[in-house]
Design an enzyme around this catalytic site. Structure first.
Site, PDB file in Angstrom:
ATOM      1  N   GLU A 174       0.876  -1.330  -0.060  1.00  0.00           N
ATOM      2  CA  GLU A 174      -0.050   0.199   0.089  1.00  0.00           C
ATOM      3  C   GLU A 174       0.893   1.440  -0.030  1.00  0.00           C
ATOM      4  O   GLU A 174       0.599   2.287   0.652  1.00  0.00           O
ATOM      5  CB  GLU A 174      -1.088  -0.167   1.182  1.00  0.00           C
ATOM      6  CG  GLU A 174      -1.982  -1.202   1.095  1.00  0.00           C
ATOM      7  CD  GLU A 174      -3.051  -0.985   2.243  1.00  0.00           C
ATOM      8  OE1 GLU A 174      -3.141  -0.223   3.081  1.00  0.00           O
ATOM      9  OE2 GLU A 174      -4.018  -1.734   2.320  1.00  0.00           O
ATOM     10  N   GLU A 293      -5.119  -8.415  -0.353  1.00  0.00           N
ATOM     11  CA  GLU A 293      -5.934  -8.355   0.724  1.00  0.00           C
ATOM     12  C   GLU A 293      -7.532  -8.042   0.496  1.00  0.00           C
ATOM     13  O   GLU A 293      -7.669  -7.113  -0.349  1.00  0.00           O
ATOM     14  CB  GLU A 293      -5.480  -6.841   1.548  1.00  0.00           C
ATOM     15  CG  GLU A 293      -4.266  -6.989   2.299  1.00  0.00           C
ATOM     16  CD  GLU A 293      -4.001  -5.907   3.092  1.00  0.00           C
ATOM     17  OE1 GLU A 293      -4.845  -4.964   3.620  1.00  0.00           O
ATOM     18  OE2 GLU A 293      -2.882  -5.557   3.283  1.00  0.00           O
TER      19      GLU A 293
END
Length: 504
Positions: A174, A293
């Site tokens: 991320e 995720e």
């Protein structure tokens, strides 16, 4: 009112072979996922390695194929050297991601031993927040090089003569998120991913690498991020990641179901962006997708759920208590993922235990299955072979965010070696039952229904507890197979699974 849905499933019409790594999960050094989750020395069920055997048994039952480690946001400040070697020599440090104290008692080698015991493949990640290509190549050398060099011999000195041979690696986590330790622009990240991927593949050309995509579809840089990152590191990487968390903030089941459609669009869009980068190069290479995720997550989302004061060790964080409607949405997401098997090659439900996990534990006490456990276990158990391209005729319902969407979501997976067929069906009507009629064409003679189960409850908000796992699959007695036709009655708001055997 009874809804009607018809489906044609033809063995000759195949989307893609299903990559079993689609059914993965995630273990991060966050909250009680590791400490008090998979690892708790002194627990009544703990083995000599400190692994909770009640959690191990549930992990095997859940059936994940690959497990991502060690993060997550934790990754962007993690020094891999802290988690290897004698435990008494490992440093205790502050983890900035989750405002916790990390003891480093559990690290790379402990996780690899756990993976072997659990029967899962590892998916590792390298820190591209506070660190870079040099540390990444050293970490890979430690894990995968057979011996005769500083870092491989260091592993051997730690008691692991054979290399770990970790094949799937994530380049950071991320990195577009301002919450990330040392977040980066697309240009900055693309360059470090390019150089890190280059040197890692010099060390071990057999590995596969994933570049960070957007941390969510609603990020302001979404789309532009994917294009610039891939335009920079296209030659070095094999996958780009997607992260998707589904929410029910308005307590509206129809809008909650529409979150599944958002995932569908997300996958389609990122694949298109990756192909645009390939087209700009006139390249036949196709970047695949890793949804490393994903889950339902919206209740345990307050500041106190994310960080506890005082830098505690393994505090309870993001301990989402899943209800029945959460299980339905997870099942719907799995159907979407299966139906994108041509481009989506890996997926990691975040996370495995306690932290937004299908498994919940009590430190020192029992472990139990949350409601979302069951759709995942259904897919890992029966999802083998090729995903069929279905022709579906179903009614629709209106949503504010996604317009009209179908009541029926379904996927079919057929194993051409055994003839076994698994069909997953979600009836998203909260009021009406559905008559399902599936024409199974070209499957061979002598079709037989092996099992038919449903997950259903009138109360969408009901949860499982350590004392009562009320949400669990039960037989669907309405299902029959006659000739080449499967028929079944699907209850309102229900997840349904059908297992069929065929004779070749």
């Amino acid at each position: 009112m009874t809804l009607k849905a018809t489906v044609i499933a033809d063995a000759d019409f195949v989307i893609s072979k299903l990559d079993r790594r689609l059914f993965g999960t995630f273990v991060e050094h966050m909250g009680r996922c590791v400490y008090g989750g998979i690892y708790e020395p002194g627990h009544p069920t703990a083995d000599a390695n400190g692994f909770r055997q009640d959690v191990m048994a549930l992990t095997r039952e859940l059936g994940p194929t690959i497990v991502r480690y060690p993060g997550g946001n934790f990754l962007s400040g993690y020094d891999w050297e802290d988690g290897v070697g004698p435990k008494e020599n490992r440093p205790i440090k502050l983890d900035l991601a989750w405002h916790s104290t990390e003891t480093n008692e559990f690290g790379t080698n402990e996780f690899m031993v756990w993976c072997k015991e659990a029967g899962v493949q590892p998916m590792f990640a390298v820190n591209l927040g506070t660190r870079g290509p040099d540390e990444a190549r050293h970490f890979l050398e430690y894990c995968n090089h057979p011996g005769g060099t500083y870092y491989s011999d260091l592993r051997i000195s730690h008691g692991f003569t054979e290399p770990h041979n970790i094949k799937f690696w994530c380049l950071g986590n991320e990195m577009d998120g301002p919450w990330q330790t040392c977040a980066k622009t697309a240009h900055e990240y693309g360059r470090i991913a390019q150089e890190t991927g280059k040197v890692m593949k010099w060390v071990d050309p057999s590995i596969e690498l994933t570049a960070c995509g957007s941390s969510q579809r609603l990020m302001p840089t979404y789309g532009k991020w994917e294009y610039e990152v891939l335009d920079t590191c296209f030659d070095q990487v094999d996958y780009i990641s997607l992260h998707h968390y589904m929410r029910n903030d308005g307590n509206d089941i129809k809008e909650f179901f529409a979150e599944i459609e958002a995932l569908d669009y997300f996958i389609t869009e990122v694949a298109a962006i990756a192909d645009a980068v390939a087209a700009s190069r006139r390249s036949t290479k196709r970047i695949m997708l890793s949804l490393d995720e994903w889950n339902v997550w919206y209740k345990a989302h307050t500041p106190d759920d994310l960080k506890k004061p005082g830098w505690p060790k393994a505090p309870p964080l993001l301990e989402e208590i899943y209800n029945f409607e959460d299980a339905l949405v997870v099942g719907g997401a799995l159907i979407v993922m299966i139906n994108h098997a041509d481009r989506l090659k890996a997926g990691c439900l975040a996370q495995l235990v306690n932290v937004i996990g299908p498994i919940m534990t009590e430190t020192g006490g029992p472990a139990w299955r949350q409601t979302i456990f069951h759709p995942i276990a259904d897919c890992t158990r029966l999802g083998h072979g090729e995903v069929l391209r279905l022709k579906v005729d179903t009614t629709t319902f209106e949503t504010k965010s996604q317009g009209d969407i179908p009541h029926l979501l379904t996927a079919a997976v057929r194993d051409p070696q055994t003839g076994h067929v698994a069909i997953y069906a979600l009836n998203r009507s909260t009021e009406d039952a559905m008559e399902l009629d599936i024409d199974l064409r070209g499957m061979g003679a002598g079709l037989a229904l092996v099992a038919a189960t449903e997950l259903h409850h009138a109360d969408l908000k009901i949860v499982n507890t350590k004392d009562n796992e009320v949400i669990k699959p039960v037989p669907n007695g309405s299902a029959t197979v006659k000739g080449s036709r499967l028929t079944a009655q699907l209850k309102p708001q229900s997840w349904n699974v059908f297992a069929i055997e065929t004779q070749q």
